[in-house]
Design a protein around this motif. Structure first.
Motif, mmCIF file in Angstrom:
data_model
loop_
_atom_site.group_PDB
_atom_site.id
_atom_site.type_symbol
_atom_site.label_atom_id
_atom_site.label_comp_id
_atom_site.label_asym_id
_atom_site.label_seq_id
_atom_site.Cartn_x
_atom_site.Cartn_y
_atom_site.Cartn_z
ATOM 1 N N VAL A 89 0.537 -1.334 0.065
ATOM 2 C CA VAL A 89 0.053 0.337 -0.033
ATOM 3 C C VAL A 89 1.032 1.534 0.321
ATOM 4 O O VAL A 89 0.567 1.902 -0.411
ATOM 5 C CB VAL A 89 -0.537 -0.282 1.538
ATOM 6 N N ARG A 90 1.725 1.343 0.355
ATOM 7 C CA ARG A 90 2.941 2.297 1.008
ATOM 8 C C ARG A 90 4.125 1.770 0.422
ATOM 9 O O ARG A 90 4.098 0.912 0.900
ATOM 10 C CB ARG A 90 2.607 3.261 1.818
ATOM 11 N N TYR A 203 -5.130 6.811 -6.177
ATOM 12 C CA TYR A 203 -3.629 6.598 -5.608
ATOM 13 C C TYR A 203 -3.015 4.924 -4.981
ATOM 14 O O TYR A 203 -2.352 4.530 -4.730
ATOM 15 C CB TYR A 203 -3.322 7.370 -3.946
ATOM 16 N N CYS A 204 -4.265 3.953 -5.376
ATOM 17 C CA CYS A 204 -4.527 3.063 -4.597
ATOM 18 C C CYS A 204 -3.856 2.011 -5.518
ATOM 19 O O CYS A 204 -4.840 2.145 -6.384
ATOM 20 C CB CYS A 204 -5.597 3.295 -4.040
ATOM 21 N N GLN A 241 -12.723 -4.726 1.577
ATOM 22 C CA GLN A 241 -12.117 -3.292 1.686
ATOM 23 C C GLN A 241 -13.538 -2.536 1.174
ATOM 24 O O GLN A 241 -12.755 -0.998 1.518
ATOM 25 C CB GLN A 241 -11.707 -3.330 -0.270
ATOM 26 N N THR A 275 -13.952 -1.981 5.568
ATOM 27 C CA THR A 275 -13.986 -0.880 5.491
ATOM 28 C C THR A 275 -15.465 0.543 5.039
ATOM 29 O O THR A 275 -15.730 -1.116 4.290
ATOM 30 C CB THR A 275 -12.894 -0.221 5.175
ATOM 31 N N ASP A 342 -8.746 7.368 7.421
ATOM 32 C CA ASP A 342 -8.082 7.564 7.074
ATOM 33 C C ASP A 342 -7.255 9.364 6.369
ATOM 34 O O ASP A 342 -8.947 9.274 5.854
ATOM 35 C CB ASP A 342 -7.547 6.687 6.738
ATOM 36 N N ILE A 343 -6.666 9.069 6.741
ATOM 37 C CA ILE A 343 -6.515 11.002 6.172
ATOM 38 C C ILE A 343 -4.822 10.897 5.186
ATOM 39 O O ILE A 343 -3.953 10.438 5.790
ATOM 40 C CB ILE A 343 -6.127 12.018 6.431
ATOM 41 N N PHE A 373 -1.664 9.258 7.001
ATOM 42 C CA PHE A 373 0.278 8.698 5.583
ATOM 43 C C PHE A 373 0.294 9.612 5.058
ATOM 44 O O PHE A 373 -0.487 10.731 4.449
ATOM 45 C CB PHE A 373 -0.898 7.728 4.836
ATOM 46 N N TYR A 375 1.774 10.687 1.210
ATOM 47 C CA TYR A 375 0.940 10.209 -0.012
ATOM 48 C C TYR A 375 2.248 9.419 -0.283
ATOM 49 O O TYR A 375 3.606 10.105 -0.936
ATOM 50 C CB TYR A 375 1.274 10.972 -1.281
ATOM 51 N N SER A 376 2.081 8.303 -1.440
ATOM 52 C CA SER A 376 3.352 7.626 -1.922
ATOM 53 C C SER A 376 3.262 7.085 -2.950
ATOM 54 O O SER A 376 1.760 6.416 -3.064
ATOM 55 C CB SER A 376 3.528 6.528 -1.035
#
Ligand code: SAH
Ligand code: SF4
Ligand code: F3S
Length: 479
Positions: A89-90, A203-204, A241, A275, A342-343, A373, A375-376
């Motif tokens: 995820v990151r 982003y995911c 998810q 979630t 989550d942010i 988090f 951003y990655s």
């Protein structure tokens, strides 16, 4: 090095979604009788990173391995089979894996019979897999999130002389009900209600690694929860998810609110779920949550950003106003609701103003808990190709500022517990102090208190004496 490549991942294939209904298949265990005499009594070690989906996968792998007589060990140096169940995820989740394989490879150099396996979301990415297989020749098995049911077959082939196997199919995925499972906890259970994700937030990586959204049948979920109740479980967490998408891929006519209600009626003391995507959270859901005492009044509602402009670029399908309207309805209809989120900070080209919108959203919602988090970029996702003019220094500064803001509200919330009692499901000895027990309140606060070990697995009443940002300290109330 000779490698048997059965299937290699492909992000373009992984990205495809069809509208076909979910397919249900059965796993085949023909290999058990041939493999058991070879590995019976051997030891295995599994390390899982990432989310609850991976934890549940670990439980399936444990179930499979115990079918052929493997024994679990916490001591990696004595393991005949080492499995790292990875997360993508990151970037920092992936870095941990590189470090870990670096430490493990010596075991296989000392003993060529050992199996070192990598599975989970990280290996679903072709470029990462290319790098892994050239950098770590010691790893002799790679399999994807869809290939877990074949684990015993791979072990058999390696025992019979295969030097290295790669099997990662970027297929849409199906649902398999007849897999064994060896649960890691005796009182709290995760129950998958669906797999995969179709949301494709820009982003995911998850929709690429986990395949398309597919739900388990209504009655299969209920059957599992009934069995857990019979076995004495105190808490179930329904997993997906995005649980609100439950049932859309089936013809059964049930949605997540129906499923949650039916699960609550089974009577397990605590029901949780995660979630929820804010986009399709229905009023019907809110009504079910407020109606049943055993549905915990906790909702994890990832917002990701407080800026409508950024939310649009993230592909989140709601804006700031819609999110806040949903929160208002939840807080009105569910007394004592505990909201977590989550942010992501530093999404490409996030301006000062965009970031400030996130801060003011936190001021409005006053989350009881939050995960933040930086951003990655994930290769293959649309956001990774977006221009980004925000420096990593600015991202770190924003991250720290956001955490400070969130902690302010978490502290106020934690202080409100002082002098009050709460029900705690006792997990075990506290990790920081062996003389204390710890567990979680209904609102998901970590609570430490002194008590006898025979309380582990029970729900007890604790009076809160002291509060910290991330935990509470209290004393047992004798009832
Ligand atoms: N399906 C869940 C969880 C997804 S992963 C959901 O939609 O909420 C958990 C969290 O990781 C996400 O909510 C998001 O905040 C974060 N995340 C996902 N991709 C990320 C990325 N590329 N960089 C930073 N954080 C990310
Ligand atoms: Fe990722 Fe979005 Fe799916 Fe969550 S809903 S797993 S953030 S794509
Ligand atoms: Fe990580 Fe895969 Fe879960 S990327 S967060 S283990 S779905």
């Amino acid at each position: 090095m000779k490698t048997n490549i059965k299937n290699y991942p492909d992000l373009k294939v992984a990205q495809k979604r069809d509208t076909n209904k979910t397919v249900f298949v059965n796993a085949n265990f023909d290999i058990v009788s041939s493999l058991k005499p070879i590995v019976e009594g051997d030891k295995y070690f599994i390390h899982t990173l990432g989310c609850q989906a991976n934890v549940r996968d670990e439980e399936t792998m444990r179930g499979l391995l115990s079918k052929v007589g493997y024994i679990s060990t916490d001591n990696v140096s004595e393991a005949d089979l080492i499995i790292i169940n990875t997360c993508a995820v990151r970037e920092n989740a992936e870095d941990k894996v590189y470090g870990e394989i670096g430490n493990l490879k010596k075991y296989r150099r000392e003993n060529k019979d050992k199996i070192i396996a990598l599975c989970g979301c990280m290996v679903e990415q072709p470029e990462i897999l290319n790098y892994l297989r050239t950098t770590f020749p010691e790893v002799n098995l790679y399999f994807g999130t869809h290939e877990i049911p074949n684990l015993l077959d791979y072990i058999f082939e390696l025992k019979k002389g295969e030097t290295r196997i790669i099997d990662i199919k970027s297929k849409p995925g199906e649902v398999i009900e007849n897999l064994p499972s060896s649960r890691l906890n005796k009182y709290k259970a995760y129950v998958n209600i669906m797999y995969g994700c179709n949301k494709f937030c820009t982003y995911c990586i998850v929709p690429y690694t986990r395949g398309k959204e597919r739900s388990r049948k209504f009655n299969d979920v209920l059957l599992e929860v009934r069995d857990l109740k019979k076995a004495g479980y105190q808490e179930v967490t329904l997993l997906g998810q995005n649980v609100n998408a439950y049932g859309k891929d089936l013809d059964e006519g049930y949605d997540f609110a129906d499923l949650l209600e039916a699960v609550a009626q089974i009577g397990i003391p605590r029901v949780r779920f995660t979630t929820s995507h804010p986009w399709d959270f229905s009023s019907k859901m809110i009504d079910v949550i407020s109606k049943y005492d055993n549905i915990m009044k906790c909702i994890h509602l990832p917002v990701q950003s407080g800026s409508s402009e950024i939310l649009k670029r993230m592909g989140r399908r709601y804006d700031r106003e819609k999110y806040l309207t949903l929160v208002k309805e939840m807080r009105e209809k569910i007394p004592n609701l505990s909201l977590s989120t989550d942010i992501i900070v530093g999404f490409p080209n996030e301006s000062e103003e965009n970031f400030n919108d996130t801060l003011t959203l936190c001021d409005e919602v006053k989350y009881e808990n939050a995960y933040t988090f930086i951003y990655s970029p994930r290769r293959g996702t649309p956001a990774a190709k977006m221009e980004d003019n925000v420096s990593s220094k600015t991202k770190s500064l924003r991250f720290r500022e956001l955490v400070k803001r969130l902690e302010k509200y978490m502290e106020i919330d934690a202080n409100n517990y002082i002098g009050k009692t709460c029900k705690v499901l006792v997990d075990g000895e506290s990790k920081t102090d062996q003389n204390m027990l710890s567990g979680y309140s209904e609102s998901n606060k970590l609570v430490h208190f002194k008590g006898d070990k025979n309380l582990i697995g029970k729900i007890v009443t604790v009076k809160i004496l002291e509060s910290h940002t991330y935990s509470l300290i209290g004393e047992l109330v004798n009832e």
